[in-house]
Design a protein around this motif. Structure first.
Motif, PDB file in Angstrom:
ATOM      1  N   THR A 118       0.870  -1.100   0.095  1.00 51.65           N
ATOM      2  CA  THR A 118       0.020  -0.045   0.060  1.00 51.65           C
ATOM      3  C   THR A 118       0.855   1.321   0.165  1.00 51.65           C
ATOM      4  O   THR A 118       0.655   2.341  -0.778  1.00 51.65           O
ATOM      5  CB  THR A 118      -0.738   0.015   1.302  1.00 51.65           C
ATOM      6  OG1 THR A 118      -1.634  -1.054   1.280  1.00 51.65           O
ATOM      7  CG2 THR A 118      -1.706   1.358   1.087  1.00 51.65           C
ATOM      8  N   ALA A 119       2.043   1.222   0.889  1.00 50.72           N
ATOM      9  CA  ALA A 119       2.792   2.366   0.844  1.00 50.72           C
ATOM     10  C   ALA A 119       3.565   2.459  -0.541  1.00 50.72           C
ATOM     11  O   ALA A 119       3.707   3.353  -0.854  1.00 50.72           O
ATOM     12  CB  ALA A 119       3.772   2.121   2.107  1.00 50.72           C
ATOM     13  N   GLY A 166       1.205   4.030  -3.091  1.00 47.97           N
ATOM     14  CA  GLY A 166       0.919   5.459  -2.999  1.00 47.97           C
ATOM     15  C   GLY A 166       2.220   6.069  -3.506  1.00 47.97           C
ATOM     16  O   GLY A 166       2.115   7.295  -4.152  1.00 47.97           O
ATOM     17  N   ALA A 167       3.154   5.907  -2.907  1.00 40.12           N
ATOM     18  CA  ALA A 167       4.683   6.531  -3.206  1.00 40.12           C
ATOM     19  C   ALA A 167       4.598   6.445  -4.873  1.00 40.12           C
ATOM     20  O   ALA A 167       5.200   7.609  -5.428  1.00 40.12           O
ATOM     21  CB  ALA A 167       5.799   5.861  -2.870  1.00 40.12           C
ATOM     22  N   THR A 186       3.757  11.203   1.913  1.00 37.74           N
ATOM     23  CA  THR A 186       4.408  10.406   3.155  1.00 37.74           C
ATOM     24  C   THR A 186       3.197  10.496   3.972  1.00 37.74           C
ATOM     25  O   THR A 186       2.948   9.392   4.845  1.00 37.74           O
ATOM     26  CB  THR A 186       5.589  11.164   3.530  1.00 37.74           C
ATOM     27  OG1 THR A 186       6.759  11.179   2.833  1.00 37.74           O
ATOM     28  CG2 THR A 186       5.903  10.366   4.973  1.00 37.74           C
ATOM     29  N   SER A 232       0.638   7.828   3.177  1.00 36.61           N
ATOM     30  CA  SER A 232       1.018   6.545   3.196  1.00 36.61           C
ATOM     31  C   SER A 232       1.101   6.221   4.952  1.00 36.61           C
ATOM     32  O   SER A 232       0.701   5.045   5.182  1.00 36.61           O
ATOM     33  CB  SER A 232       2.457   6.344   3.223  1.00 36.61           C
ATOM     34  OG  SER A 232       2.434   6.670   1.609  1.00 36.61           O
ATOM     35  N   GLN A 265      -2.636   5.416   5.835  1.00 39.39           N
ATOM     36  CA  GLN A 265      -3.266   4.069   5.392  1.00 39.39           C
ATOM     37  C   GLN A 265      -2.408   2.935   6.159  1.00 39.39           C
ATOM     38  O   GLN A 265      -2.998   2.257   6.455  1.00 39.39           O
ATOM     39  CB  GLN A 265      -2.525   3.833   3.858  1.00 39.39           C
ATOM     40  CG  GLN A 265      -3.411   4.724   3.016  1.00 39.39           C
ATOM     41  CD  GLN A 265      -2.719   4.872   1.518  1.00 39.39           C
ATOM     42  OE1 GLN A 265      -1.469   4.512   1.281  1.00 39.39           O
ATOM     43  NE2 GLN A 265      -3.662   4.929   0.421  1.00 39.39           N
ATOM     44  N   THR A 266      -1.332   3.372   6.599  1.00 38.95           N
ATOM     45  CA  THR A 266      -0.510   2.220   7.505  1.00 38.95           C
ATOM     46  C   THR A 266      -1.337   2.058   8.878  1.00 38.95           C
ATOM     47  O   THR A 266      -1.649   0.894   9.399  1.00 38.95           O
ATOM     48  CB  THR A 266       0.879   2.765   7.843  1.00 38.95           C
ATOM     49  OG1 THR A 266       1.694   2.589   6.590  1.00 38.95           O
ATOM     50  CG2 THR A 266       1.566   1.581   8.604  1.00 38.95           C
ATOM     51  N   VAL A 308       8.355   1.865   6.903  1.00 37.23           N
ATOM     52  CA  VAL A 308       7.681   2.440   5.730  1.00 37.23           C
ATOM     53  C   VAL A 308       7.970   3.780   5.341  1.00 37.23           C
ATOM     54  O   VAL A 308       7.987   4.137   3.757  1.00 37.23           O
ATOM     55  CB  VAL A 308       6.069   2.693   6.471  1.00 37.23           C
ATOM     56  CG1 VAL A 308       5.212   3.485   5.417  1.00 37.23           C
ATOM     57  CG2 VAL A 308       5.581   1.370   6.728  1.00 37.23           C
ATOM     58  N   VAL A 368       8.909   4.460   1.163  1.00 38.10           N
ATOM     59  CA  VAL A 368       8.160   5.737   0.603  1.00 38.10           C
ATOM     60  C   VAL A 368       9.302   6.863   0.195  1.00 38.10           C
ATOM     61  O   VAL A 368       8.878   7.378  -1.040  1.00 38.10           O
ATOM     62  CB  VAL A 368       7.175   6.470   1.682  1.00 38.10           C
ATOM     63  CG1 VAL A 368       6.633   7.753   1.153  1.00 38.10           C
ATOM     64  CG2 VAL A 368       6.203   5.468   2.006  1.00 38.10           C
TER      65      VAL A 368
END
Length: 295
Positions: free
Chosen positions: A97-98, A101-102, A141, A144, A147-148, A175, A179
């Motif tokens: 997921t991270a 997004g990055a 960031t 992310s 989301q985390t 993470v 990212v």
């Protein structure tokens, strides 16, 4: 009575063109102010269209719930020391997921390029044009980390457990390191590629292959030998395996072995160093491009 003006005196007292165009540097308060303003602009856009954040939270939660349920009846011990596949999958979902997004970090910059807003920023008297890049990095960031947090909380209710306070701090560090490197590469692509179609193509081509060539879904032992080598060199695996270890072991240390790669064992501290090396390579690789595009 007339007054004569000495040209030498006049030129000496008048500011030169270079002095008029000179702007404060990165260490100035103006740089911080404009970075915060550009970051706030991105969050205002997100507030007006929150679909990106909502989808970015719902999608990994669906992965966690559905994939965890799909393999919940596998024999115990099939996925190492994990009590369930959901516990095994949690680290992979956090990292992927991270990463996703990055990887999309360059899209806002690309759209600003295409709509002409970036050109307006480049002719504005900014303290440093790198505030444009830094604002995008801060924005991605923050998303992310949100989301985390959502994934970690959901995984607790699904029985995946929760690392201690120190473990959570290391998870957040991992993470952030991932990212940082991926965001740097995405921002570099946003300046190097001609348009958003090409950037989206790179994202689509990169996303799933890196997921399946990592330890997000299955352990290394499940893979053929050639894929084990590929997966053990994948930056995603260097983030997944330490997080997975932190979830499963409360007595961790930085010397703990988190991955038995075909080419050798990787400790928790070694994985962090590899991620730091990945970040350094990513930042160095885009440095010249950013200087050229932002100068």
């Amino acid at each position: 009575m007339t007054t004569t003006i000495d040209p030498k005196t006049s030129n000496a007292s008048a500011p030169s063109r270079a002095e008029l165009l000179a702007t404060p540097g990165i260490a100035s308060g103006e740089f911080v102010q404009e970075t915060l303003a550009l970051t706030r602009r991105l969050f205002i856009q997100l507030k007006r269209r929150p679909t990106t954040l909502i989808a970015g939270i719902i999608q990994p939660l669906m992965w966690l719930v559905l994939f965890g349920a799909l393999f919940q009846n596998v024999p115990e011990g099939l996925f190492g020391t994990s009590q369930s596949y959901g516990q095994f999958l949690c680290a992979g979902v956090i990292v992927f997921t991270a990463f996703s997004g990055a990887l999309n970090a360059g899209l806002p910059v690309m759209f600003d390029r295409e709509f002409g807003f970036l050109n307006r920023l480049l002719v504005a008297p900014l303290a440093s044009r790198f505030s444009i890049v830094l604002a995008s990095a801060i924005f991605i960031t923050t998303l992310s980390l949100i989301q985390t947090v959502a994934i970690v909380i959901t995984s607790v209710f699904l029985g995946a457990g929760l690392p201690g306070a120190a473990g959570l701090a290391v998870v957040a560090l991992i993470v952030l390191m991932l990212v940082l490197g991926v965001t740097a590469l995405s921002l570099g692509l946003s300046f190097a590629l001609p348009g958003h179609i090409e950037l989206l193509a790179v994202i689509f081509v990169t996303n799933l292959p890196l997921l399946f060539a990592s330890t997000a879904l299955v352990p290394l032992a499940f893979m053929p030998t050639w894929l084990q080598f590929v997966s053990s060199l994948n930056p995603l695996s260097f983030a997944i395996e330490p997080i997975r270890y932190l979830y499963l072991h409360s007595d961790w240390t930085f010397a703990s072995i988190v991955m038995d790669a075909p080419w050798g064992s990787v400790s928790l501290g070694g994985a962090l160093l590899l991620l730091a090396g990945f970040d350094a390579i990513a930042l160095v690789s885009i440095q010249r491009l950013l200087y050229r595009r932002l100068s």
